[in-house]
Design an enzyme around this catalytic site. Structure first.
Site, mmCIF file in Angstrom:
data_model
loop_
_atom_site.group_PDB
_atom_site.id
_atom_site.type_symbol
_atom_site.label_atom_id
_atom_site.label_comp_id
_atom_site.label_asym_id
_atom_site.label_seq_id
_atom_site.Cartn_x
_atom_site.Cartn_y
_atom_site.Cartn_z
ATOM 1 C CB CYS A 92 -3.912 -9.994 1.932
ATOM 2 S SG CYS A 92 -5.336 -10.670 1.045
ATOM 3 C CG HIS A 147 -7.548 -11.187 4.796
ATOM 4 N ND1 HIS A 147 -6.876 -10.209 4.088
ATOM 5 C CD2 HIS A 147 -6.991 -11.207 6.036
ATOM 6 C CE1 HIS A 147 -5.959 -9.662 4.873
ATOM 7 N NE2 HIS A 147 -6.013 -10.253 6.047
#
Length: 932
Positions: free
Chosen positions: A288, A848
Site C-alpha cells: 500500500c 496502512h
C-alpha cells in the site's frame, strides 16, 4: 566447551557466507539458552556428558517455526532433493526475533549433542547471490498449487528454473508421481484467471514471471490422447505481441489481461462513462505504501503527460552507469499507460515492482515500507534512466568566498544541470541555500544545493498520556486503567511516581512491578527506572502489579510467579487467536497475566505446598469471573468440598482431572515444561533458563479445562472487567485538539537556525577542528511541483514512533514567497495549489497507506485505497491528521489538462514502435492545454 562457545559466537552473516553454502535455522529461544548455558562452563562433560548439557538446554524444537496445516501440505524442493530442505517456515518470521542462522557444520554438532524432540526436524537453507550481495534463501517463493479439486502449499527458490516448479508439484500431488515431466505443465492462476504457461520453457527462471507470494498456480496434465485440455472459459493473454490487445469477456463482464508488464482488469461498460486515471492498484502484499505514492504521481500532470505522449522515449539513457538502462522508465510508462487506459478498473503492478526492486533492493520482498522513501528512490531512478546528459562533465564545488548569492546560486545550478538534465529535474527539483556558522570564530560557509522534496518537521506535544492498567490483589482481583500525563522525554521513574500518587500506593509497604503485555503474555519488565518514556510506543500495553513489599530474610526468598492463562483452541469461535502448539492440544492465550509472589527457602524450588498455595490464589481470584455467586471462593481445584458449587466442579473434575493445570512455560507461553511444584530432580532443573524471565521471576501457564471455562466461568469477563479511571478521559480531552498546527509554522521550523548534531560535526577551516556549527536553510529556487514530506516519525534508541499532530494545510494559494530569499532569481510566483496527499494510518511498526488526489483531467477528488477508487469531498483530504506527503502545483501549471491518449493502452508494446522525437516535458512550444 570451547567448541560450543565458538558455535554460540559464530553467527552466520552476509559478510562471511559464500554462495552455495548451506546453513541451518534454529529457534532463537533455544539458541540463546544454549549460548547462556556455556557462558561459565569449564568442563566438556557439560556438552558431551549428555545428561548435564541436555538438562541445561534441552533437545532442539523447531516445531514453532514450521508451517503445517490440516488443509494443505507444504512441499519444498531443492537441487539435491534432500528431505532436510523441504521444511517450509511459517510466514513473517524474522531473524534475530524468531530464529538464528548457524553454519551447517555447527548444526551437525548441535544435533549430535542434543537431538530433536519428537516432531522437530532440521531446517537447512542455501546461500544465494542476488546482485552484489549474498543472502540466505530463508523464504523461497511460496505458491498455492491447484490440481483438480486439490490444492497444496509449495515453495521453490526464486532463482530456480521453471523445471523445478514441475518437480515440486509432482512431489506435492501423489497422482502425479508416475507422470512424465513432459506431460505436466503449470500456468499462472492469479485471482483465479488462467494466464500464461510458466513451464513451457523449462530453463526460464521463475523470477522472470514476477509471481506473487501465496498466489495460485494451475497444474495441468495431458489427456489420454496426448493433448492439452484447454479451458474455453479461461482468459489467456500471451506476452510480447499485439495479441495482448485482444481480450475476451469473462463471466463478470470485465476483461483481464495477464501480461508480464501489468495485469489490468477493465470493463467495457465503465469505459463508456470514463475511468481514465481512476484505476486502483492491487496490493501485492504490504505494498500500500507503493500504491499510494504511485497514485499521487499518476495525477502529476506534467510527468504523466510526458509518459503518455511518448516524449520519454527520446530521453532514455541506456549508457548511464548508475541507471537501469531505461528499464525502470519503460516499466513506469507501462504502468501509467495501464492506469490511464479507458475502462481500467484495477492494475496489478508485478513487473513494475520487480524493476523498482532491482534499482532499489530495499524494496524487494513484501514487507511494509515508507511511501516517502519509495517516492524519493523512484524519482531518482527515473531521473537516471531519463538523464539527457550522456557524458557528465567534471564539476568542482566552490564555497561562496565573499561572492554574491546570485553568482553562487547560478554557478551551482548550472553545474548541477550540466550533469543532471531530465524531466524529473525540470518538474520536481528546486534549490536552497545552506549556511553553516562556526560558534567559536563565526566562520561562515554558504552553499547552494538542489532538492527533490522538502522534509518539514512536525511539532509534537511536550507531554503525552500513557495508559497503565494497575492490577491489585487482595480478597479479590481488580484491574483499573489510569491515564497518566507525563513529560514526553521523561523516564520510567516518573511514570511509577505518577501512578503511585494517582492510586495512593505507599511504597514503604507495597511494591509495583511494571511490565509490558503483548498477546496476553508478559513481553518484558520495566525495572530500569532510567528507561526513557520515548521507548514506550503509543500502542504498547503497560500493566502494573501491586504486590506486598519484600521483607529481608536470610533464609527465604520471594519468587514472583507470572501466571499466563491458556485454553484449548475453539476453531469455530476464534480462528485468529494467538496460538501455541502444546503437546497434542492446541492452546491459545487469553486474559492478562497475573503475578502471585511465592516465598521459598533459598536455594530450593517450589514444591507441593507452594503448588497448593498458588492454586488457592487462582481459585480465589477467578471466583470473580464465575457465572454464579454460589461457587465457593476458597475451594482449591484439587480438593473436594461439600458446597453446591464445588460439587458441580467435581463432576467435571472426574472427567478432566482438574479445573486447571499449572506448568512451567517459556517467556512467550508457547511451550509446556514440567508441572509447577514438581520435586523430581531430573525435571525441576530442566528448562530453568527458559521459564526464568527476570530476576526471581518464573513463568507458569494456567491451562484451563475447556469444560470448566464454559460451564462455570465467563472467560470474556476477564477482558471486560478492567475498569477505566476518570484520568483517562480527563487527559485524553486535554491532549486532543481540533485546532490543527498551520503548515506555515512547520515551514518556519524548517528554515529556522539550529545546531548540528554531535554525530554530524562540521570542519571549520579557521579553527581547524570539527565543531557543532549552527545550520540554516533558506529556499532559493522553487520547482513547478512542490513535494513536502511531513516528518511524522520520531526516532529514539530502540523504537521509531509516530507524531499524529493535525497539520492545517491549505487547499489553494499556498504562498511560499515569505520563505524564499528576497534576492532569489526572478521566475513564476511561488504560489501553489494542492492536488495530492499520501496518508499514513497507524503506528510505525505497521499501519496502512492511502492517497487523496485531484483528478488530473476532471479536477474532482478521489480516495485511492489499494484497488478501490472512491469519489470524495475535498474536505476529507484537508481535515486529515494522517496526511504524510503533500503535492502542490505552482499556479503557472494548469490544475486540469487533457492527458495524451497515445500510450493509454494496457499493452505498451505498440507504443515502442512509435517514432517520437518531440521535445522534453517543459519545452515552451508544447505547453499543456488547459481544460475547458
Amino acid at each position: 566447551v570451547d567448541e560450543a562457545r565458538a558455535i554460540a559466537s559464530d553467527r552466520a552473516d552476509a559478510e562471511t557466507l559464500t554462495e552455495g553454502e548451506r546453513v541451518a535455522i534454529v529457534p532463537k529461544e533455544w539458541f540463546e539458552a544454549f549460548a547462556r548455558s556455556f557462558a561459565g562452563a569449564t568442563s566438556m562433560k557439560r556438552v558431551d556428558g549428555g545428561e548435564e548439557g541436555e538438562s541445561a538446554v534441552g533437545a532442539i524444537d523447531t516445531r514453532e517455526l514450521l508451517l503445517a496445516t490440516a488443509s494443505t501440505t507444504a512441499v519444498r524442493a531443492d537441487d539435491d532433493d534432500d528431505a532436510r530442505d523441504e521444511a517450509i517456515l511459517k510466514p513473517a518470521l524474522a531473524e534475530g526475533v524468531d530464529f538464528e542462522i548457524v553454519r551447517e557444520r555447527a548444526m551437525v554438532k548441535l544435533e549430535g549433542w542434543y537431538g530433536h524432540v519428537e516432531g522437530s526436524r532440521s531446517i537447512y537453507r542455501t546461500c544465494v547471490r542476488r546482485g552484489s550481495g549474498i543472502y540466505v534463501d530463508v523464504y523461497g517463493l511460496g505458491l498455492v498449487a491447484k490440481f483438480g479439486d486439490e490444492e497444496r502449499a509449495v515453495e521453490v527458490r526464486r532463482e530456480s528454473a521453471a523445471s523445478e516448479l514441475v518437480r515440486v508439484v509432482k512431489k506435492a500431488f501423489a497422482a502425479l508421481k508416475d507422470v512424465d515431466d513432459a506431460d505436466v505443465r503449470v500456468a499462472d492462476y492469479l485471482y483465479g484467471n488462467r494466464g500464461e504457461v510458466l513451464t513451457s520453457n523449462p530453463r526460464k527462471l521463475l523470477e522472470e514471471f514476477h509471481l506473487l507470494p501465496g498466489q495460485e498456480v494451475l497444474v495441468e496434465t495431458k489427456s489420454a490422447g496426448g493433448s492439452w485440455n484447454e479451458d474455453e472459459d479461461s482468459v489467456i493473454a500471451l506476452p510480447g505481441t499485439s495479441e495482448d490487445e485482444v481480450m475476451e469477456d469473462t463471466t463478470f463482464g470485465c476483461d483481464v489481461s495477464l501480461t508480464p508488464k501489468n495485469d489490468v482488469t477493465t470493463c467495457a461498460e465503465e469505459a463508456k462513462v470514463g475511468t481514465r486515471g481512476k484505476a486502483g492498484l492491487s496490493n501485492l502484499g504490504n505494498t500500500c505504501f507503493m500504491n499510494s505514492a504511485l497514485q499521487c504521481l499518476s495525477h502529476s500532470s506534467l510527468l504523466t503527460d510526458y509518459f503518455l505522449s511518448d516524449k520519454y522515449e527520446v530521453d532514455i539513457n541506456t549508457d548511464n552507469p548508475i541507471g537501469m538502462g531505461g528499464e525502470l522508465a519503460k516499466e513506469y510508462a507501462n504502468l501509467i499507460g495501464a492506469l490511464w487506459r479507458d475502462g481500467a478498473l484495477t492494475v496489478t503492478p508485478r513487473k513494475f515492482k520487480s524493476s523498482l526492486a532491482r534499482f532499489a533492493p530495499q524494496f524487494s520482498g513484501y514487507m511494509q515500507q515508507d511511501a516517502q522513501e519509495l517516492l524519493a528512490f523512484l524519482l531518482d531512478g527515473l531521473h537516471e534512466d531519463l538523464n539527457r546528459v550522456k557524458n557528465k562533465p567534471y564539476a568542482t564545488e566552490r564555497d561562496a568566498e565573499g561572492r554574491s548569492d546570485e553568482d553562487v546560486a547560478n554557478e551551482s545550478w548550472e553545474a548541477h544541470t550540466a550533469r543532471n538534465n531530465s524531466c524529473i529535474v525540470d518538474t520536481f527539483q528546486g534549490q536552497y541555500r545552506s549556511t553553516l556558522v562556526c560558534p567559536s570564530c563565526s566562520n561562515k560557509s554558504v552553499k547552494f544545493d538542489p532538492f527533490m522534496y522538502l522534509s518539514i518537521p512536525v511539532p509534537s506535544a511536550r507531554e503525552r498520556m500513557i495508559k497503565v492498567t494497575l492490577v491489585s490483589y487482595g480478597d479479590e482481583l481488580s484491574a483499573i486503567t489510569y491515564g497518566l500525563k507525563l513529560p514526553k522525554n521523561g523516564e520510567i521513574a516518573m511514570l511509577l511516581s505518577a501512578l503511585c500518587e494517582a492510586a495512593d500506593i505507599d511504597t514503604m509497604d507495597e511494591r509495583v512491578v511494571l511490565c509490558e503485555v503483548y498477546n496476553h503474555r508478559m513481553e518484558k519488565t520495566l525495572s530500569n527506572m532510567s528507561y526513557s518514556l520515548t521507548d514506550i510506543r503509543e500502542r504498547d500495553v503497560i500493566y502494573a502489579h501491586r504486590l506486598p513489599a519484600i521483607k529481608d530474610n536470610d533464609n527465604v526468598e520471594t519468587v514472583d510467579t507470572v501466571l499466563v492463562h491458556r485454553k484449548e483452541l475453539n476453531q469455530n469461535k476464534t480462528p485468529y487467536s494467538h496460538v501455541s502448539s502444546v503437546a497434542a492440544t492446541t492452546m491459545v492465550r487469553f486474559g492478562f497475566p497475573w503475578i502471585v509472589p511465592v516465598s521459598v527457602p533459598k536455594g530450593t524450588k517450589a514444591g507441593p505446598d507452594h503448588t497448593r498455595f498458588v492454586e488457592k490464589e487462582v481459585e480465589k481470584f477467578s471466583a470473580k469471573f464465575a457465572h454464579t455467586n454460589s461457587m465457593e471462593k476458597s475451594c482449591s481445584p484439587t480438593t473436594s468440598g461439600d458446597t453446591e458449587g464445588s460439587a458441580s466442579r467435581r463432576a467435571v473434575a472426574e472427567k478432566d482431572s482438574r479445573l486447571f493445570k499449572m506448568k512451567y512455560t517459556n517467556k512467550s507461553a508457547s511451550a509446556s515444561f514440567h508441572e509447577y511444584g514438581s520435586t523430581t530432580a531430573s525435571t525441576s532443573d530442566s528448562h530453568e533458563m527458559q521459564y526464568t524471565i527476570a530476576s526471581s521471576m518464573h513463568c507458569v501457564a494456567i491451562d484451563w479445562s475447556s469444560k470448566a471455562l464454559s460451564q462455570f466461568f465467563d472467560e470474556e469477563l476477564l477482558e471486560r472487567e478492567i475498569e477505566e479511571h476518570p484520568s483517562v478521559k480527563e487527559n485524553a480531552i486535554e491532549n486532543s485538539g481540533t485546532q490543527g498546527t498551520p503548515l506555515a509554522s512547520c515551514i518556519e521550523s524548517f528554515i529556522q537556525e539550529e545546531p548540528l548534531g554531535k554525530d554530524d560535526m562540521w570542519y571549520c577551516k579557521q579553527c581547524k577542528d570539527h565543531v557543532q556549527a549552527m545550520k540554516k536553510l533558506d529556499l532559493w529556487r522553487m520547482p513547478p511541483i512542490l513535494v513536502m514530506h511531513l516528518k511524522r516519525f520520531s526516532y529514539s534508541r530502540t523504537w521509531r514512533d509516530k507524531i499524529d499532530t493535525l497539520i492545517d494545510f491549505p487547499l489553494n494559494t499556498l504562498d511560499m514567497t515569505p520563505y524564499v530569499l528576497p534576492n532569489a532569481s526572478s521566475g513564476p510566483a511561488p504560489i501553489y495549489d494542492l492536488y495530492a496527499v499520501v496518508n499514513h494510518f497507524g503506528g510505525m511498526g505497521g499501519g496502512h497507506y492511502t492517497a487523496y488526489t485531484r483528478h488530473a483531467e476532471e479536477g474532482t477528488w478521489h480516495l485511492y485505497d489499494d484497488s478501490r477508487c472512491t469519489a470524495v469531498d475535498v474536505g476529507a483530504a484537508l481535515n486529515n491528521s494522517a496526511a504524510y506527503v503533500l503535492f502542490y502545483k505552482r499556479r503557472d501549471v494548469p490544475m486540469r489538462q487533457a492527458m495524451s491518449r497515445a500510450g493509454s493502452l494496457c499493452n505498451m508494446a505498440a507504443m515502442d514502435s512509435v517514432a517520437n522525437t518531440r521535445t522534453p516535458c517543459d519545452d515552451d512550444d508544447d505547453e499543456p492545454r488547459e481544460m475547458e
